[in-house]
Design a protein around this motif. Structure first.
Motif, PDB file in Angstrom:
ATOM      1  N   LYS A  84      -7.346   3.838  50.175  1.00 49.42           N
ATOM      2  CA  LYS A  84      -6.743   4.033  50.827  1.00 49.42           C
ATOM      3  C   LYS A  84      -4.765   3.234  51.738  1.00 49.42           C
ATOM      4  CE  LYS A  84      -6.763  -1.333  51.640  1.00 49.42           C
ATOM      5  NZ  LYS A  84      -5.315  -1.524  51.752  1.00 49.42           N
ATOM      6  N   ASN A  86      -2.202   1.000  53.429  1.00 48.61           N
ATOM      7  CA  ASN A  86      -1.421   0.033  54.740  1.00 48.61           C
ATOM      8  C   ASN A  86       0.102   1.099  55.267  1.00 48.61           C
ATOM      9  OD1 ASN A  86      -2.801  -1.264  51.814  1.00 48.61           O
ATOM     10  ND2 ASN A  86      -3.134  -2.556  54.563  1.00 48.61           N
ATOM     11  N   ILE A  88       2.424  -0.119  57.553  1.00 50.51           N
ATOM     12  CA  ILE A  88       3.141  -1.631  57.478  1.00 50.51           C
ATOM     13  C   ILE A  88       4.939  -0.887  58.774  1.00 50.51           C
ATOM     14  CG2 ILE A  88       2.563  -2.159  56.008  1.00 50.51           C
ATOM     15  CD1 ILE A  88       5.500  -1.748  54.664  1.00 50.51           C
ATOM     16  N   THR A 113      -0.867   3.896  42.459  1.00 46.92           N
ATOM     17  CA  THR A 113      -0.612   3.599  43.956  1.00 46.92           C
ATOM     18  C   THR A 113       0.372   4.717  44.752  1.00 46.92           C
ATOM     19  OG1 THR A 113       0.457   1.643  45.055  1.00 46.92           O
ATOM     20  CG2 THR A 113       1.337   2.492  42.729  1.00 46.92           C
ATOM     21  N   GLU A 115       4.188   4.961  47.583  1.00 41.84           N
ATOM     22  CA  GLU A 115       5.018   3.985  48.548  1.00 41.84           C
ATOM     23  C   GLU A 115       5.162   5.065  49.614  1.00 41.84           C
ATOM     24  OE1 GLU A 115       6.224  -0.122  46.470  1.00 41.84           O
ATOM     25  OE2 GLU A 115       7.625   1.228  46.347  1.00 41.84           O
ATOM     26  N   ALA A 128       4.705   2.649  54.326  1.00 35.07           N
ATOM     27  CA  ALA A 128       2.930   2.324  54.290  1.00 35.07           C
ATOM     28  C   ALA A 128       3.390   2.071  52.267  1.00 35.07           C
ATOM     29  CB  ALA A 128       2.511   3.743  54.023  1.00 35.07           C
TER      30      ALA A 128
END
Length: 139
Positions: A84, A86, A88, A113, A115, A128
């Protein structure tokens, strides 16, 4: 990481035509961390002139996947089971940097993860965050 493990990751990355299309390059490979850099090319813009979310997602996903691969034995690859994002902030500037990190290694699932940062006027801005699961598969 030994030289063979790093070579496997660089070779796998070079085989991705999508990364070549985006102008992306591996700039760091270490145990549990992979950094990918990509320019924001004219062909990767959305309608308002920012870098497209597809670019952000693509390099974030690849950085996360290769971070997982740093923990696996030779003869293995990974595929994304789910991830997923996000978004930002808009992808403004000349390029993007994705830093993928391995959160939890595993034989069946790896949690990862990423970034993603935009580079504008020499400044990095977080745009993101991705989180997902990679599945180890034999080559």
């Amino acid at each position: 990481m030994d030289a063979a493990a790093k070579t496997r990751i660089y070779s796998s990355f070079e085989a991705q035509s999508m990364m070549a299309t985006l102008g992306a390059k591996l700039s760091e490979v270490s145990h549990g961390v992979v950094r990918i850099e990509a320019p924001i090319l004219p062909g990767a813009l959305q309608q308002q002139g920012f870098g497209h979310a597809g670019l952000t997602f693509s390099i974030g996903d690849s950085a996360a996947g290769y971070a997982a691969l740093t923990s696996l034995p030779l003869g293995m690859e990974v595929v994304t089971a789910e991830i997923k994002i996000n978004l930002i902030a808009p992808a403004r500037g000349d390029g993007l940097i994705a830093i993928g990190k391995l959160i939890k290694p595993g034989k069946r699932l790896c949690v990862v993860t990423s970034e993603v940062f935009a580079i504008e006027n020499g400044q990095e801005k977080l745009i993101a965050i991705l989180q997902g699961t990679m599945v180890p598969v034999p080559v």
